[in-house]
Structure formats: structure tokens, C-alpha cells
Design a protein around this motif. Structure first.
Motif, PDB file in Angstrom:
ATOM      1  N   LYS A 121      25.708  54.343  -6.583  1.00 37.90           N
ATOM      2  CA  LYS A 121      26.928  53.537  -6.672  1.00 37.90           C
ATOM      3  C   LYS A 121      27.584  53.356  -5.305  1.00 37.90           C
ATOM      4  O   LYS A 121      28.807  53.305  -5.186  1.00 37.90           O
ATOM      5  CB  LYS A 121      27.918  54.147  -7.667  1.00 37.90           C
ATOM      6  N   GLY A 122      26.759  53.257  -4.290  1.00 36.89           N
ATOM      7  CA  GLY A 122      27.299  53.035  -2.955  1.00 36.89           C
ATOM      8  C   GLY A 122      26.231  52.727  -1.941  1.00 36.89           C
ATOM      9  O   GLY A 122      26.328  51.759  -1.184  1.00 36.89           O
ATOM     10  N   GLU A 123      25.182  53.540  -1.935  1.00 38.38           N
ATOM     11  CA  GLU A 123      24.091  53.379  -0.976  1.00 38.38           C
ATOM     12  C   GLU A 123      22.866  52.744  -1.622  1.00 38.38           C
ATOM     13  O   GLU A 123      21.898  52.422  -0.944  1.00 38.38           O
ATOM     14  CB  GLU A 123      23.721  54.757  -0.408  1.00 38.38           C
ATOM     15  N   ASP A 124      22.905  52.549  -2.931  1.00 39.46           N
ATOM     16  CA  ASP A 124      21.713  52.178  -3.697  1.00 39.46           C
ATOM     17  C   ASP A 124      21.594  50.701  -4.026  1.00 39.46           C
ATOM     18  O   ASP A 124      20.791  50.315  -4.868  1.00 39.46           O
ATOM     19  CB  ASP A 124      21.665  52.989  -4.998  1.00 39.46           C
ATOM     20  N   GLY A 125      22.387  49.859  -3.370  1.00 40.46           N
ATOM     21  CA  GLY A 125      22.315  48.423  -3.610  1.00 40.46           C
ATOM     22  C   GLY A 125      23.368  47.907  -4.556  1.00 40.46           C
ATOM     23  O   GLY A 125      23.555  46.680  -4.646  1.00 40.46           O
ATOM     24  N   THR A 126      24.073  48.779  -5.272  1.00 37.73           N
ATOM     25  CA  THR A 126      25.089  48.304  -6.209  1.00 37.73           C
ATOM     26  C   THR A 126      26.276  47.675  -5.484  1.00 37.73           C
ATOM     27  O   THR A 126      26.677  46.547  -5.788  1.00 37.73           O
ATOM     28  CB  THR A 126      25.568  49.467  -7.104  1.00 37.73           C
ATOM     29  N   VAL A 127      26.830  48.400  -4.523  1.00 40.93           N
ATOM     30  CA  VAL A 127      27.945  47.857  -3.739  1.00 40.93           C
ATOM     31  C   VAL A 127      27.479  46.681  -2.896  1.00 40.93           C
ATOM     32  O   VAL A 127      28.188  45.680  -2.740  1.00 40.93           O
ATOM     33  CB  VAL A 127      28.576  48.955  -2.863  1.00 40.93           C
ATOM     34  N   GLN A 128      26.260  46.772  -2.352  1.00 36.14           N
ATOM     35  CA  GLN A 128      25.726  45.680  -1.544  1.00 36.14           C
ATOM     36  C   GLN A 128      25.611  44.395  -2.372  1.00 36.14           C
ATOM     37  O   GLN A 128      25.913  43.301  -1.893  1.00 36.14           O
ATOM     38  CB  GLN A 128      24.367  46.080  -0.962  1.00 36.14           C
ATOM     39  N   GLY A 129      25.165  44.520  -3.625  1.00 38.88           N
ATOM     40  CA  GLY A 129      25.076  43.355  -4.503  1.00 38.88           C
ATOM     41  C   GLY A 129      26.444  42.760  -4.792  1.00 38.88           C
ATOM     42  O   GLY A 129      26.617  41.532  -4.814  1.00 38.88           O
ATOM     43  N   PHE A 130      27.412  43.627  -5.005  1.00 39.89           N
ATOM     44  CA  PHE A 130      28.783  43.169  -5.234  1.00 39.89           C
ATOM     45  C   PHE A 130      29.307  42.388  -4.031  1.00 39.89           C
ATOM     46  O   PHE A 130      29.902  41.312  -4.172  1.00 39.89           O
ATOM     47  CB  PHE A 130      29.672  44.379  -5.522  1.00 39.89           C
ATOM     48  N   LEU A 131      29.060  42.914  -2.825  1.00 44.96           N
ATOM     49  CA  LEU A 131      29.530  42.242  -1.619  1.00 44.96           C
ATOM     50  C   LEU A 131      28.783  40.932  -1.379  1.00 44.96           C
ATOM     51  O   LEU A 131      29.357  39.962  -0.869  1.00 44.96           O
ATOM     52  CB  LEU A 131      29.389  43.178  -0.418  1.00 44.96           C
ATOM     53  N   GLU A 132      27.504  40.896  -1.734  1.00 52.88           N
ATOM     54  CA  GLU A 132      26.749  39.642  -1.622  1.00 52.88           C
ATOM     55  C   GLU A 132      27.362  38.573  -2.525  1.00 52.88           C
ATOM     56  O   GLU A 132      27.547  37.420  -2.117  1.00 52.88           O
ATOM     57  CB  GLU A 132      25.291  39.871  -2.014  1.00 52.88           C
ATOM     58  N   LEU A 133      27.657  38.932  -3.775  1.00 53.18           N
ATOM     59  CA  LEU A 133      28.233  37.968  -4.706  1.00 53.18           C
ATOM     60  C   LEU A 133      29.605  37.500  -4.245  1.00 53.18           C
ATOM     61  O   LEU A 133      29.984  36.343  -4.460  1.00 53.18           O
ATOM     62  CB  LEU A 133      28.334  38.586  -6.101  1.00 53.18           C
ATOM     63  N   ALA A 134      30.352  38.390  -3.602  1.00 49.43           N
ATOM     64  CA  ALA A 134      31.679  38.043  -3.111  1.00 49.43           C
ATOM     65  C   ALA A 134      31.632  37.281  -1.794  1.00 49.43           C
ATOM     66  O   ALA A 134      32.650  36.763  -1.338  1.00 49.43           O
ATOM     67  CB  ALA A 134      32.523  39.308  -2.950  1.00 49.43           C
ATOM     68  N   GLY A 135      30.444  37.204  -1.172  1.00 55.11           N
ATOM     69  CA  GLY A 135      30.309  36.472   0.081  1.00 55.11           C
ATOM     70  C   GLY A 135      30.942  37.185   1.258  1.00 55.11           C
ATOM     71  O   GLY A 135      31.512  36.544   2.149  1.00 55.11           O
ATOM     72  N   ILE A 136      30.841  38.509   1.288  1.00 52.42           N
ATOM     73  CA  ILE A 136      31.502  39.295   2.322  1.00 52.42           C
ATOM     74  C   ILE A 136      30.468  39.931   3.242  1.00 52.42           C
ATOM     75  O   ILE A 136      29.539  40.595   2.764  1.00 52.42           O
ATOM     76  CB  ILE A 136      32.350  40.413   1.686  1.00 52.42           C
ATOM     77  N   PRO A 137      30.578  39.754   4.555  1.00 50.48           N
ATOM     78  CA  PRO A 137      29.680  40.461   5.472  1.00 50.48           C
ATOM     79  C   PRO A 137      29.850  41.965   5.329  1.00 50.48           C
ATOM     80  O   PRO A 137      30.956  42.457   5.090  1.00 50.48           O
ATOM     81  CB  PRO A 137      30.133  40.001   6.862  1.00 50.48           C
ATOM     82  N   TYR A 138      28.754  42.704   5.482  1.00 52.06           N
ATOM     83  CA  TYR A 138      28.846  44.158   5.391  1.00 52.06           C
ATOM     84  C   TYR A 138      27.808  44.792   6.296  1.00 52.06           C
ATOM     85  O   TYR A 138      26.752  44.227   6.568  1.00 52.06           O
ATOM     86  CB  TYR A 138      28.664  44.639   3.950  1.00 52.06           C
ATOM     87  N   VAL A 139      28.120  45.982   6.757  1.00 50.32           N
ATOM     88  CA  VAL A 139      27.244  46.731   7.650  1.00 50.32           C
ATOM     89  C   VAL A 139      26.091  47.323   6.839  1.00 50.32           C
ATOM     90  O   VAL A 139      26.273  47.827   5.741  1.00 50.32           O
ATOM     91  CB  VAL A 139      28.033  47.857   8.352  1.00 50.32           C
ATOM     92  N   GLY A 140      24.890  47.250   7.420  1.00 51.39           N
ATOM     93  CA  GLY A 140      23.755  47.924   6.821  1.00 51.39           C
ATOM     94  C   GLY A 140      22.823  47.017   6.053  1.00 51.39           C
ATOM     95  O   GLY A 140      22.941  45.784   6.077  1.00 51.39           O
ATOM     96  N   SER A 141      21.884  47.648   5.359  1.00 51.12           N
ATOM     97  CA  SER A 141      20.814  46.935   4.662  1.00 51.12           C
ATOM     98  C   SER A 141      21.317  46.185   3.442  1.00 51.12           C
ATOM     99  O   SER A 141      22.384  46.484   2.897  1.00 51.12           O
ATOM    100  CB  SER A 141      19.726  47.923   4.241  1.00 51.12           C
ATOM    101  N   GLY A 142      20.504  45.215   3.002  1.00 51.93           N
ATOM    102  CA  GLY A 142      20.824  44.420   1.835  1.00 51.93           C
ATOM    103  C   GLY A 142      20.491  45.134   0.539  1.00 51.93           C
ATOM    104  O   GLY A 142      20.191  46.329   0.501  1.00 51.93           O
ATOM    105  N   VAL A 143      20.502  44.367  -0.547  1.00 49.81           N
ATOM    106  CA  VAL A 143      20.349  44.939  -1.880  1.00 49.81           C
ATOM    107  C   VAL A 143      18.990  45.605  -2.058  1.00 49.81           C
ATOM    108  O   VAL A 143      18.898  46.769  -2.477  1.00 49.81           O
ATOM    109  CB  VAL A 143      20.551  43.846  -2.948  1.00 49.81           C
ATOM    110  N   ALA A 144      17.914  44.898  -1.738  1.00 46.08           N
ATOM    111  CA  ALA A 144      16.570  45.424  -2.002  1.00 46.08           C
ATOM    112  C   ALA A 144      16.281  46.671  -1.174  1.00 46.08           C
ATOM    113  O   ALA A 144      15.836  47.693  -1.701  1.00 46.08           O
ATOM    114  CB  ALA A 144      15.522  44.350  -1.718  1.00 46.08           C
ATOM    115  N   ALA A 145      16.545  46.598   0.129  1.00 48.47           N
ATOM    116  CA  ALA A 145      16.272  47.757   0.993  1.00 48.47           C
ATOM    117  C   ALA A 145      17.128  48.949   0.600  1.00 48.47           C
ATOM    118  O   ALA A 145      16.669  50.097   0.621  1.00 48.47           O
ATOM    119  CB  ALA A 145      16.508  47.387   2.451  1.00 48.47           C
ATOM    120  N   SER A 146      18.373  48.689   0.226  1.00 45.69           N
ATOM    121  CA  SER A 146      19.257  49.780  -0.175  1.00 45.69           C
ATOM    122  C   SER A 146      18.762  50.442  -1.452  1.00 45.69           C
ATOM    123  O   SER A 146      18.752  51.677  -1.570  1.00 45.69           O
ATOM    124  CB  SER A 146      20.688  49.259  -0.375  1.00 45.69           C
ATOM    125  N   ALA A 147      18.347  49.623  -2.422  1.00 42.85           N
ATOM    126  CA  ALA A 147      17.879  50.166  -3.699  1.00 42.85           C
ATOM    127  C   ALA A 147      16.603  50.989  -3.512  1.00 42.85           C
ATOM    128  O   ALA A 147      16.481  52.108  -4.031  1.00 42.85           O
ATOM    129  CB  ALA A 147      17.646  49.035  -4.697  1.00 42.85           C
TER     130      ALA A 147
END
Length: 388
Positions: A121-147
């Protein structure tokens, strides 16, 4: 023309067992960003129950509620319902089109999110997916790499397919373990003893055990099953623990390698964050050709998982044969004052503040590149010409 201040939302806490590690990492990251005139830091905390808080009191409130205090004496108790506003996720149709954070009744957007979250619920792509849907830049890997980077089983499969040597392992499902312990124990014992038992989707060595016989293996699986539905049983390698940091997007580069010398039988949670007696040897006292191989494989592992921004890659160096085994890759490594990721870069000529700033820049660069992609379908077009 004056440069615009970049508002960086530092996201910390979370609902995983690594909550306290995240708080310690975020403290260091926020201090580094606050030292730069170009940034305004917006602390965003996630409580263990999943509530999001924003504002200067968010971090102290979570620290006061922490189960373990890492590094400093505990502060007086605080009521997390006071002094920190809840986050409001509102649409923004402007140029920035980013995450507005409600502070004192005013909705203000942030420019980029710096997730300092460890574990599920933070490093595993869940938060990254949320930020992708919201259109927000974020530090670090994307959804697939994080998961994949969170799931040690899937990660090791990809490393194996890429020709990167990993220690032999098998995967145990919690449901099957509960139904047929005897069969699972017999199959898992084929790995041999001693062996390590790990939750597939945790970091910071939480839930990891070392089994020296069948009874120990059963106890270790029971312990790991408290944290995850999927458990790894991995052959123990009599090895030195080598780590390497990677930084970049399309053209990543690796730091000098370092070595962890644990004060315990292996580098577990207590050895990492509580005892303070483990040693970090930077650079690692290994032959130059081995150090170069560590750096090469680190970059290859980073690319294999399609990582971005940062990662720390952990290795086993067999004491007898000198063979190098990749253990795992962490997409959001620890950022505490004693963390290996930033210490390795410091030894490579990149200081802590410069490192944090570079990660924010990489996040914005990656966002701009992805924003320029054309995702519209080419309906009615063939060979570059529109159909009549």
C-alpha cells in the motif's frame, strides 16, 4: 524572472509493517528539501488506519503514535485528529492539473509527490497507480516496476529469465500451508538447510527467519504467514551482503558498492534499525572486477524491471566460490540518516541534498516525457494515410 518554487508533497507513514521506517526516512528527505530555496515541502502522512493528513503537524502526529521510535526519544502523545488537516483530492483543470491539498480551507496544488513509503500500500504500485490516474508527477518507479519490485517471487522470476543468477527458491501459498502442512514442509525442505523464509511482499527484513531444520522451517513459515499470503523459502548462501545504489531514468548509473556486516546472524529488522551495531563498509572491500560486476548487474536489474528514479540492489557474494547472486531490488530504499542508498551515493560524490533534488528532477522529466505520448487510437488510418 524569479524561479517558481516547486511544491513537493512528501508522502510517508502508510499501513504496512514498515510504517516507522517510512517516518524516519521522510524526516531526512523533508529536511534536505527544506534546505533548498527552490522547494516548498508539503508533509502528507498516512495513518495506520489509512487516513491521510496534511500539514506541519502530520509527521509529529504519526511519530507520536509510532509503535517503535527509530533514532530519537519518543515525543509526547498527540491527538492525530488535531493540528493536521485531512487531504482533499480535487480536480484541477489548469496547466498544473495536479493534486490540490486542502490547507486551512484553501485548496492548493502540489507539483510533485515524493513517496517515502515502504512495503504494501505504498511501495507496491498501489499509490503509484493512484498518482498516475490523478495525473501527478511522482518520484520513483511506475506501477509495474513497483508491483514486481515488491513481490520477491515475481522479481526473481524476471531476474532468472534475464540471465541474472539468484539463489534457488520455492514459493509457498498460505492457504495451501494451512490445508496441508506436511506436504508443503516436505516440498520446502528440498531446498536444504539452512534456508531463509520470507514474506514475498515486505521489505526491511520484516518477517524473515532462518531455518536450520524442519521444526525451524515450520516456525519460520508460520511467522512469515502472519505478514503475507505468499512466502518464499530460499536456499541460504554462505555469503557476504553487498549492496549498490542506482539513480536515473533511461540512462541509469550505479554507485560504488557497499558491504553490510551484521551484528546478528543475518541482517534483520533489529540489526538494521534498532541495535545500531551493524557496520556498513563503503566502499565494499572487494576486488575491482567484482565491484564492476556488481555495478553492471545493478543497472541490468534496474532495466529488467523497468525502474525509474532510484533503486537499491542487494547481492550475496558467496564466500567460498566468489559467485555473485542477486537477492532483491528495492524501488523505494530507506532514506534514513544511516541508510545504505544515500551513503553509497555520498561515497560516489553525490551528497544527500543533491541526491534528493535530482530525484525530484527525474520525476518531473519522466512526467513530461509521458505526457507527450499520443494515446489516441489510429482508427481509420493505414500506412500513414487517412482512409476516405
Amino acid at each position: 524572472m524569479a524561479r517558481r518554487t516547486i511544491r513537493v508533497g512528501v508522502l510517508f507513514g502508510g499501513q504496512s509493517s514498515e510504517h516507522e521506517v517510512s517516518l524516519a526516512s521522510a524526516h531526512s528527505v523533508m529536511r534536505a528539501l527544506e534546505a533548498c530555496d527552490d522547494f516548498e515541502v508539503v508533509p502528507i502522512g498516512i495513518t495506520r488506519s489509512g487516513r491521510w493528513l496534511v500539514g506541519a503537524e502530520a509527521h509529529p502526529a504519526l511519530i507520536a503514535q509510532a509503535k517503535v521510535r527509530l533514532g530519537e526519544p519518543p515525543p509526547p502523545p498527540r491527538d492525530i485528529s488535531r493540528g493536521a488537516e485531512p487531504v482533499a483530492l480535487l480536480p484541477d483543470g489548469g496547466e498544473r492539473a495536479l493534486l490540490p491539498i486542502r490547507e486551512g480551507g484553501e485548496a492548493r496544488p502540489v507539483d510533485v509527490i515524493f513517496p517515502v513509503l515502504h512495503g504494501p500500500k505504498g511501495e507496491d504500485g498501489t499509490v503509484q497507480g493512484f498518482l498516475e490516474l490523478a495525473g501527478i508527477p511522482y518520484v520513483g518507479s511506475g506501477v509495474a516496476a513497483s508491483a514486481v519490485g515488491m513481490d520477491k517471487d515475481l522479481m526473481k522470476r524476471l531476474f532468472r529469465d534475464a540471465g541474472l543468477r539468484t539463489a534457488e527458491w520455492i514459493t509457498v501459498r498460505k492457504g495451501r500451508w494451512k490445508e496441508d502442512r506436511e506436504t508443503v514442509l516436505r516440498e520446502a525442505s528440498r531446498i536444504g538447510f539452512p534456508c531463509f523464509v520470507k514474506p514475498a511482499n515486505l521489505g526491511s527484513s520484516v518477517g524473515i527467519g532462518k531455518a536450520k531444520d524442519g521444526d525451524g522451517l515450520a516456525r519460520a513459515i508460520d511467522e512469515a504467514a502472519l505478514y503475507d499470503l505468499k512466502i518464499l523459502v530460499e536456499r541460504a548462501v554462505d555469503a557476504r551482503e553487498i549492496e549498490c545504489s542506482v539513480l536515473g531514468n533511461d540512462d541509469p548509473r550505479a554507485s560504488v558498492p557497499g558491504e553490510v556486516v551484521s551484528n546478528r546472524e543475518f541482517y534483520d529488522y533489529r540489526a538494521k534499525y534498532i541495535d545500531g551495531a551493524s557496520r556498513l563498509l563503503i566502499p565494499a572491500p572487494i576486488p575491482p572486477e567484482t565491484a564492476e560486476e556488481v555495478r553492471r548487474v545493478s543497472v541490468e536489474a534496474f532495466r529488467t524491471l523497468d525502474c525509474a528514479g532510484m533503486a537499491r540492489v542487494d547481492f550475496f557474494l558467496d564466500r567460498g566460490t566468489g559467485e555473485l547472486y542477486i537477492n532483491e531490488l528495492n524501488t523505494i530504499p530507506g532514506f534514513t540518516s544511516i541508510s545504505m542508498y544515500n551513503k553509497l551515493w555520498e561515497a560516489s560524490g553525490v551528497g544527500y541534498t543533491e541526491l534528493v533534488v535530482r530525484l525530484v528532477q527525474l520525476a518531473l522529466e519522466r512526467y513530461r516525457e509521458r505526457k507527450d505520448l499520443d494515446l489516441s487510437p489510429r482508427i481509420g488510418e493505414a500506412d500513414g494515410e487517412e482512409s476516405a
